[in-house]
Write a protein that holds these residues in place. Sequence first.
Motif, mmCIF file in Angstrom:
data_model
loop_
_atom_site.group_PDB
_atom_site.id
_atom_site.type_symbol
_atom_site.label_atom_id
_atom_site.label_comp_id
_atom_site.label_asym_id
_atom_site.label_seq_id
_atom_site.Cartn_x
_atom_site.Cartn_y
_atom_site.Cartn_z
ATOM 1 N N PHE A 238 0.840 -1.183 0.000
ATOM 2 C CA PHE A 238 0.000 0.000 0.000
ATOM 3 C C PHE A 238 0.879 1.237 0.000
ATOM 4 O O PHE A 238 1.901 1.279 0.669
ATOM 5 N N VAL A 239 0.474 2.239 -0.741
ATOM 6 C CA VAL A 239 1.076 3.561 -0.676
ATOM 7 C C VAL A 239 -0.053 4.468 -0.226
ATOM 8 O O VAL A 239 -1.064 4.598 -0.912
ATOM 9 N N GLY A 240 0.120 5.066 0.951
ATOM 10 C CA GLY A 240 -1.001 5.755 1.566
ATOM 11 C C GLY A 240 -2.019 4.693 1.917
ATOM 12 O O GLY A 240 -1.705 3.707 2.549
ATOM 13 N N LYS A 241 -3.232 4.847 1.444
ATOM 14 C CA LYS A 241 -4.249 3.808 1.663
ATOM 15 C C LYS A 241 -4.628 3.148 0.351
ATOM 16 O O LYS A 241 -5.644 2.474 0.257
ATOM 17 N N GLU A 242 -3.793 3.330 -0.674
ATOM 18 C CA GLU A 242 -4.075 2.738 -1.975
ATOM 19 C C GLU A 242 -3.283 1.445 -2.166
ATOM 20 O O GLU A 242 -2.068 1.406 -1.978
ATOM 21 N N PHE A 243 -4.005 0.382 -2.511
ATOM 22 C CA PHE A 243 -3.388 -0.911 -2.756
ATOM 23 C C PHE A 243 -2.721 -0.887 -4.122
ATOM 24 O O PHE A 243 -3.334 -0.553 -5.127
ATOM 25 N N ILE A 244 -1.435 -1.238 -4.168
ATOM 26 C CA ILE A 244 -0.686 -1.281 -5.421
ATOM 27 C C ILE A 244 -0.802 -2.692 -5.988
ATOM 28 O O ILE A 244 -0.323 -3.650 -5.395
ATOM 29 N N LYS A 245 -1.454 -2.828 -7.138
ATOM 30 C CA LYS A 245 -1.715 -4.135 -7.735
ATOM 31 C C LYS A 245 -0.556 -4.634 -8.597
ATOM 32 O O LYS A 245 -0.464 -5.819 -8.871
ATOM 33 N N ASP A 246 0.318 -3.741 -9.012
ATOM 34 C CA ASP A 246 1.429 -4.101 -9.894
ATOM 35 C C ASP A 246 2.445 -4.962 -9.129
ATOM 36 O O ASP A 246 3.130 -4.489 -8.226
ATOM 37 N N GLN A 247 2.524 -6.246 -9.486
ATOM 38 C CA GLN A 247 3.402 -7.187 -8.780
ATOM 39 C C GLN A 247 4.882 -6.805 -8.904
ATOM 40 O O GLN A 247 5.667 -7.055 -7.991
ATOM 41 N N GLU A 248 5.263 -6.218 -10.025
ATOM 42 C CA GLU A 248 6.667 -5.816 -10.206
ATOM 43 C C GLU A 248 7.034 -4.682 -9.239
ATOM 44 O O GLU A 248 8.106 -4.684 -8.649
ATOM 45 N N LYS A 249 6.125 -3.723 -9.062
ATOM 46 C CA LYS A 249 6.367 -2.647 -8.092
ATOM 47 C C LYS A 249 6.460 -3.212 -6.680
ATOM 48 O O LYS A 249 7.306 -2.798 -5.890
#
Length: 89
Positions: A66-77
Amino acid sequence: MNYNDHLSKNYKTYDYNGTLIIYDLGEEKNTKVIIFFDSYLKKTNSDISNIQKGRQSLINEYALYFVGKEFIKDQEKTRNFMIAQCGDE
């Protein structure tokens, strides 16, 4: 593997987009670790004792980034973050 045969009595349950998340705390004492998911996932009071055991059970393990409260779906990131913050693979 029967996924809930070895689950400790100390666990928390959450809902993420209709999926039950079981967070096994084991013997964890650190409050920051215990409440880690509280600000990211919707807490529930699910009783997991009625979840059917057996070989048909499936465990999916995902790195949640998560960045902030946003879930990052990109597996590479997510992978790059884990390597940068936690060391080599």
